[in-house]
Design an enzyme around this catalytic site. Sequence first.
Site, PDB file in Angstrom:
ATOM      1  N   ASP A   1     -41.524 -37.073  23.184  1.00 24.38           N
ATOM      2  CA  ASP A   1     -42.678 -36.521  22.396  1.00 24.38           C
ATOM      3  C   ASP A   1     -43.478 -35.693  23.513  1.00 24.38           C
ATOM      4  OD1 ASP A   1     -44.904 -36.384  21.232  1.00 24.38           O
ATOM      5  OD2 ASP A   1     -44.994 -38.591  20.705  1.00 24.38           O
TER       6      ASP A   1
ATOM      7  N   LYS B   1     -38.111 -18.665  21.721  1.00 24.55           N
ATOM      8  CA  LYS B   1     -39.127 -18.453  22.906  1.00 24.55           C
ATOM      9  C   LYS B   1     -38.598 -18.928  24.022  1.00 24.55           C
ATOM     10  CE  LYS B   1     -43.089 -18.811  19.730  1.00 24.55           C
ATOM     11  NZ  LYS B   1     -42.470 -19.318  18.501  1.00 24.55           N
TER      12      LYS B   1
ATOM     13  N   CYS C   1     -42.528 -27.713  23.253  1.00 25.22           N
ATOM     14  CA  CYS C   1     -41.892 -27.702  21.716  1.00 25.22           C
ATOM     15  C   CYS C   1     -40.943 -26.855  21.548  1.00 25.22           C
ATOM     16  CB  CYS C   1     -43.019 -27.751  20.769  1.00 25.22           C
ATOM     17  SG  CYS C   1     -44.451 -28.872  20.834  1.00 25.22           S
TER      18      CYS C   1
ATOM     19  N   CYS D   1     -48.113 -20.932  13.814  1.00 28.47           N
ATOM     20  CA  CYS D   1     -47.911 -20.108  12.889  1.00 28.47           C
ATOM     21  C   CYS D   1     -48.735 -20.380  11.454  1.00 28.47           C
ATOM     22  CB  CYS D   1     -46.530 -19.934  12.518  1.00 28.47           C
ATOM     23  SG  CYS D   1     -45.764 -21.141  12.211  1.00 28.47           S
TER      24      CYS D   1
END
Length: 577
Positions: free
Chosen positions: A92, A40, A34, A174
């Site tokens: 996905d 990142k 993702c 997060c």
Amino acid sequence: AETDCGSISRQETVSMIPPLVLGVEPHHRVLDMCAAPGSKTTQLMEAVHDLPEGEMPTGFVVANDSDNARCYMLTHQVKRLQSPCILITNHDAACMPNIYIPDPERPGKNTPVKFDRILCDVPCTGDGTLRKNADIWPKWNPVNSVNLHGVQYRIAKRGLEMLAVGGRMVYSTCSFNPIEDEAVLARILQETGDSVRLVEIKDKLPGLKYSPGLTTWQCASKQCDLYSKFEDVPEQIAKVQIRPTMFPPPPEIAENLGLEKCARLLPHHQNTGGFFVALLEKVALCPWESERKAKKREADGTENADDDDDEEIPDPEPPKKKFKGQNRGFREDPIIYFDENEEVFPEIQKYFGLSLPASIFLTRCRDETKKKNLYFTNPAVKEVVENNRERMRLINTGVKAFTRADNKGSNCDYRIAQEGCLSTVPFIKNRVLRPGKEDMLKILQSSEIQKPPEIRHFTEDFRHACDAMETGSVAYVYKEADTGMSIEIVGWKGKDTLRAYVVKNERLHYLRLMGADTSMWEVNKFEEKKEKDKERKEARENRDSSQGVENGDIDNSNGDVDDTNGDIKVPGDEDHS
């Protein structure tokens, strides 16, 4: 300026932890499940490129995101790093297809890629970012985590399926809610048994303050009612909201899972945002993978049967409603690699003294005869692209190396592209000029397109080097003797002038590195906005005053305007009383 040219990426401190604990190396195959917006991913790319200058990594990074629009934002982000080792895909993550490459042990057959490192930074409620995202406050509800639990579990499970035995995967969010964190991992670890284990991260980041993962927690409904076990959940809520897998496992099971090895980073620990991170290591095939392989052996009647040729198909998802134009974003230009007999390549290779082979260069144009821009990847990326054209929704790959130039007296129809010079120049031998500091500053500070600096104004040694080189595309490489800092840009050597093809923000970056005066380039955007607002205000006031004159007092022989109420008085109507 620094952000635009890729020298600085702004990122929340705690969100930098997952790539650091992964321990990525240049030979690793890496998957970011993702990836958007890509902060990142850029860390992963930097780790893959941690090599001496002039060496190309043998590994690669697949950066995936399910949102087509965010994939293009991701492309913009990673393009600044100028890497030939990146593929951006649009799938996905919960049902991401296998990626196939030729099997070296079985000629003519393919085998699925098993990744050495996987970053599984799943979609989450984001309640750990409350300090900076005030919009979350009015929208927060415990049921938000309940809605995401299933998606997060499926993504993590698919990640483990694509992970090589001995490889490592980071699961991170997060969010503080254990339903998104420990509950997902507890469910995964119970299903995988001894094939997957949690790994401590404290040795990888000495000094990092964090709280250990939870082993007990409660689940909350949309009405904020708390439940300690599934049996206490009302029937209606149990059907549509809270499920058994969201509760903590029994103590005798929990003690063997090692959930305390997870890391919960709370805002007060280091004055950061909130974050959850866990490092998983795959020590054997997952049970369902082993069962699939055993069934295939039984069906084939052989001892050494392998299921590598069969794509692992995740559990089917319910059909999604399709909208008009939904797949329009996947109609990308084709990626066409050169063959060994490509007719334009020998000219480029000879002119620039290029040490890269033709086979890793590609074009992205439906008309194969045009070949306006030439890109290249490393051989591992080429292998992935050519064996997965129909299987993989590939958005972008390759770094721009050369672009077709106008006929300006050069013996080659192509010039070096600044967008990929950091990756291309180390492999070029012939068309390289090495200016000293004084000459490099002159090149960077001369930005007038119509008046490039003349060669006669440079130092004597550099003039001789320029005179010995024919007109055409060149690379300027400056290396500082004391620090080893290297600056590589591209340009054009004319008959009597030198030109640099560097945009303003990159010029500013390089001038800062060299300690030069950058005042002529720097613009305070806040002061600039104030000036523009002031100019707009003055223009508006002038326009209003001019309109007032046009619509002001009317004085003629037939009548005049009374400023007090606007009534027109006609001569002869005065009050004679």
